[in-house]
Design an enzyme around this catalytic site. Sequence first.
Site, short mmCIF file in Angstrom:
data_model
loop_
_atom_site.label_atom_id
_atom_site.label_comp_id
_atom_site.label_asym_id
_atom_site.label_seq_id
_atom_site.Cartn_x
_atom_site.Cartn_y
_atom_site.Cartn_z
N GLY A 39 -52.25 -101.69 32.56
CA GLY A 39 -51.39 -100.69 32.99
C GLY A 39 -50.32 -101.13 34.04
O GLY A 39 -49.08 -101.28 33.80
N ASP A 88 -55.98 -90.67 38.10
CA ASP A 88 -56.60 -90.29 39.65
C ASP A 88 -55.73 -89.81 40.43
O ASP A 88 -54.83 -90.50 40.88
CB ASP A 88 -56.95 -91.65 40.18
CG ASP A 88 -57.89 -91.62 41.46
OD1 ASP A 88 -57.87 -90.78 42.13
OD2 ASP A 88 -58.43 -92.66 42.08
N HIS A 104 -57.44 -94.59 34.89
CA HIS A 104 -57.27 -95.27 36.29
C HIS A 104 -58.71 -95.94 36.55
O HIS A 104 -59.72 -95.29 36.14
CB HIS A 104 -56.66 -94.57 37.29
CG HIS A 104 -55.22 -94.25 37.12
ND1 HIS A 104 -54.53 -93.40 37.56
CD2 HIS A 104 -54.09 -95.21 36.48
CE1 HIS A 104 -53.27 -93.42 37.36
NE2 HIS A 104 -53.13 -94.61 36.63
N HIS A 150 -47.77 -98.78 40.11
CA HIS A 150 -47.17 -98.86 38.88
C HIS A 150 -46.46 -97.36 38.52
O HIS A 150 -46.38 -96.92 37.24
CB HIS A 150 -47.44 -99.17 37.60
CG HIS A 150 -48.84 -99.05 37.38
ND1 HIS A 150 -49.91 -98.99 38.20
CD2 HIS A 150 -49.50 -98.14 36.09
CE1 HIS A 150 -51.00 -98.31 37.44
NE2 HIS A 150 -50.58 -97.98 36.17
N ARG A 174 -43.58 -88.72 30.54
CA ARG A 174 -42.24 -88.00 30.10
C ARG A 174 -42.02 -88.22 28.61
O ARG A 174 -41.66 -87.38 28.00
CB ARG A 174 -41.32 -88.71 30.80
CG ARG A 174 -39.69 -88.01 30.44
CD ARG A 174 -38.59 -88.44 31.19
NE ARG A 174 -38.80 -88.56 32.69
CZ ARG A 174 -39.07 -89.32 33.74
NH1 ARG A 174 -39.03 -90.63 33.33
NH2 ARG A 174 -39.16 -89.08 35.06
N ASP A 204 -49.01 -99.35 30.30
CA ASP A 204 -48.41 -97.86 30.01
C ASP A 204 -47.20 -97.73 29.23
O ASP A 204 -46.92 -97.01 28.48
CB ASP A 204 -48.24 -97.34 31.53
CG ASP A 204 -49.58 -97.25 32.12
OD1 ASP A 204 -50.64 -96.98 31.53
OD2 ASP A 204 -49.54 -97.19 33.45
N ASP A 211 -44.23 -96.31 35.84
CA ASP A 211 -44.38 -96.39 34.47
C ASP A 211 -45.33 -95.09 33.98
O ASP A 211 -45.21 -94.88 32.95
CB ASP A 211 -45.47 -97.69 34.61
CG ASP A 211 -44.52 -98.93 34.51
OD1 ASP A 211 -43.15 -99.03 34.84
OD2 ASP A 211 -45.08 -100.04 34.65
#
Length: 120
Positions: free
Chosen positions: A56, A81, A9, A88, A97, A61, A91
Amino acid sequence: MTRLALIAHDEKKPDLIRFVHEHEGRLSECDLIGTGTTGKRINEQTGLTVERMASGPLGGDMMIGAEVAKDAVDGVIFLRDPLRAQPHEPDITALLRICDVHDTALATNLASAACLIEGV
């Protein structure tokens, strides 16, 4: 060859650049991919080459998540961060996951990133 994804980030990009400089020898042995701006900054500020995906917020991402889902990534370093909400966020959650689903090494801070680098 080990394939690693590098993501950070905005507030964490300087930390990732320093990390890359500190571990440039080890990372030079890897095939690197990254989100757009992170990859651009690593390409410009280090001697390494990062294959850049989209930024991203523009799907980068998810693009890296797709590589994880194809078992085409051995590890992900994603300096997030935790103190700022991201537009987002869904995402980001999906990428985390999919790393869990595919048992892909995932580092989300500098301490875990150092451990990940030692293991590749």
